[in-house]
Design a protein around this motif. Structure first.
Motif, PDB file in Angstrom:
ATOM      1  N   LYS A 285       0.842  -1.191   0.000  1.00 50.64           N
ATOM      2  CA  LYS A 285       0.000   0.000   0.000  1.00 50.64           C
ATOM      3  C   LYS A 285       0.881   1.246   0.000  1.00 50.64           C
ATOM      4  N   ASP A 286       0.441   2.248  -0.754  1.00 50.44           N
ATOM      5  CA  ASP A 286       1.187   3.503  -0.834  1.00 50.44           C
ATOM      6  C   ASP A 286       1.014   4.292   0.461  1.00 50.44           C
ATOM      7  N   GLY A 287       1.958   5.170   0.741  1.00 50.20           N
ATOM      8  CA  GLY A 287       1.914   5.974   1.954  1.00 50.20           C
ATOM      9  C   GLY A 287       2.918   7.105   1.891  1.00 50.20           C
ATOM     10  N   PRO A 288       2.942   7.948   2.916  1.00 49.43           N
ATOM     11  CA  PRO A 288       3.834   9.131   2.895  1.00 49.43           C
ATOM     12  C   PRO A 288       5.318   8.781   2.896  1.00 49.43           C
ATOM     13  N   ASN A 289       5.683   7.683   3.501  1.00 49.41           N
ATOM     14  CA  ASN A 289       7.092   7.301   3.564  1.00 49.41           C
ATOM     15  C   ASN A 289       7.416   6.112   2.657  1.00 49.41           C
ATOM     16  N   VAL A 290       6.540   5.869   1.670  1.00 50.51           N
ATOM     17  CA  VAL A 290       6.688   4.707   0.795  1.00 50.51           C
ATOM     18  C   VAL A 290       7.167   5.135  -0.590  1.00 50.51           C
ATOM     19  N   GLU A 291       8.236   4.526  -1.016  1.00 46.61           N
ATOM     20  CA  GLU A 291       8.792   4.784  -2.357  1.00 46.61           C
ATOM     21  C   GLU A 291       8.265   3.723  -3.323  1.00 46.61           C
ATOM     22  N   THR A 292       7.591   4.174  -4.380  1.00 47.29           N
ATOM     23  CA  THR A 292       6.982   3.250  -5.341  1.00 47.29           C
ATOM     24  C   THR A 292       8.052   2.495  -6.120  1.00 47.29           C
ATOM     25  N   ILE A 293       7.844   1.194  -6.234  1.00 50.40           N
ATOM     26  CA  ILE A 293       8.762   0.352  -7.015  1.00 50.40           C
ATOM     27  C   ILE A 293       8.114  -0.082  -8.323  1.00 50.40           C
ATOM     28  N   SER A 294       6.909  -0.675  -8.221  1.00 45.41           N
ATOM     29  CA  SER A 294       6.243  -1.171  -9.430  1.00 45.41           C
ATOM     30  C   SER A 294       4.781  -1.451  -9.145  1.00 45.41           C
ATOM     31  N   GLY A 295       4.022  -1.637 -10.221  1.00 50.98           N
ATOM     32  CA  GLY A 295       2.653  -2.123 -10.137  1.00 50.98           C
ATOM     33  C   GLY A 295       1.606  -1.089  -9.787  1.00 50.98           C
TER      34      GLY A 295
END
Length: 334
Positions: A285-295
């Protein structure tokens, strides 16, 4: 010791009468429709064997309570339909439980929802075994409760359904082996299957050499369970007049590889993967401290497993038919 004996007596007092009741119901139905009835011994085995394995998985922390209940239902259907299906399911459960515990301490460092023993709940059990269970029911309706020799010339429908059941189980086995072994065997990060770029361990759709090889092994183990049980269950004279059944093991290995690849493609495209900078874990799940990788956040891990299992169950009979067609052709030329 006394309590274990007492529990066993209670279980037998419940399931022996229940097995006899189902036998007589089935006997009346069989006489009316002129089909062979299911023996009371088989009815009893359908209750006792899956129950024992469910309790074993619960005690080993491979299953949660809900997972054990769902596992009992899945095991009941597979045992009733064919001893070969049950053996394949058992090979899947035991081998993947071992694979899940392989270097578990390393997996805990990058898996967000890591559980000791890889404990499966009812959702995971049904997403991995639901497709094969439904196909096993169709197999019983079409072929009855017996062990099926794979021979597309003599019995196309039952051979197709048998390989479809195996394909669904092999997909789950291949995917589990690929993710559980590949994630800790490779020294560097995996490659994302859609772009072949390096990604962190635990990323959905990440592939490695060892994981790909392990997916074939996982599927082959399932096929080997079917093959050995078939040899023990079917008369040798019947086996002499049919195509080589060892080919099932090879086809199941390919099904594990195909299923794992489909799962990776779906995961890398329709399942979100991100890196949480605080926890240092891969998250879905995406979030403020999450760096998107894929999908994209369209499917979760359970729905990816279910869809991959379904697609592999459709592809596997075709793989088997193609393999056996070459055997038939070689036999005619010879």
């Amino acid at each position: 010791m006394f309590s274990h004996v007492l529990n066993m007596v209670i279980i037998l007092l419940i399931f022996i009468p229940l097995s006899l009741f189902l036998f007589f119901v089935n006997l009346g139905y069989s006489r009316h429709h002129d089909i062979e009835p299911i023996s009371p011994v088989r009815w009893l085995a359908c209750f006792l064997v899956p129950m024992y394995i469910s309790f074993w998985g619960l005690s080993r922390k491979s299953l949660s309570v809900s997972g054990a209940i769902a596992g009992f239902i899945v095991g009941f259907v597979h045992t009733l339909s064919s001893n070969c299906f049950f053996a394949s399911l058992l090979a899947f459960f035991v081998s993947t439980s071992k694979a899940t515990k392989f270097r578990a301490s390393q997996k805990a460092k990058f898996e967000e929802h890591f559980k000791e023993g890889g404990q499966r709940n009812w959702v995971q059990v049904l997403c991995n075994g639901g497709v094969s269970t439904q196909l096993a029911i169709l197999y019983v309706i079409d072929n009855g409760t017996k062990e099926q020799i794979i021979d597309f010339r003599q019995s196309y429908n039952s051979s197709w359904l048998a390989m479809a059941v195996l394909g669904a189980i092999c997909c789950s086995a291949g995917d589990t082996f690929s993710s559980e072994i590949g994630s800790v065997m490779h020294t560097n990060g995996p490659w994302l299957i859609t772009t072949l770029s390096r990604v962190p361990r635990g990323t959905n759709g990440g592939i490695t050499f060892w994981g790909t090889l392990a997916s074939f092994v996982g599927g082959a183990i399932v096929g080997f369970g079917y093959y050995i049980t078939l040899l023990l269950s079917v008369e040798s004279e019947l086996l002499k007049d049919c195509p080589p059944q060892w080919l099932i093991v090879v086809v199941c290995g390919l099904a594990g590889l195909v299923g794992s690849t489909i799962d990776s493609l779906l995961g890398s495209t329709f399942q979100f993967s991100g890196f949480d900078k605080e926890t240092k874990h891969i998250v879905e799940k995406d979030g403020p401290n999450v760096e998107t990788i894929s999908g994209m956040p369209i499917l979760d891990n359970h729905s990816v497993n279910l869809l991959a299992s379904f697609l592999t169950s459709l592809i596997t009979p075709r793989l088997a038919y193609t393999a056996y067609w070459h055997i038939y052709l070689a036999h005619e030329v010879g």
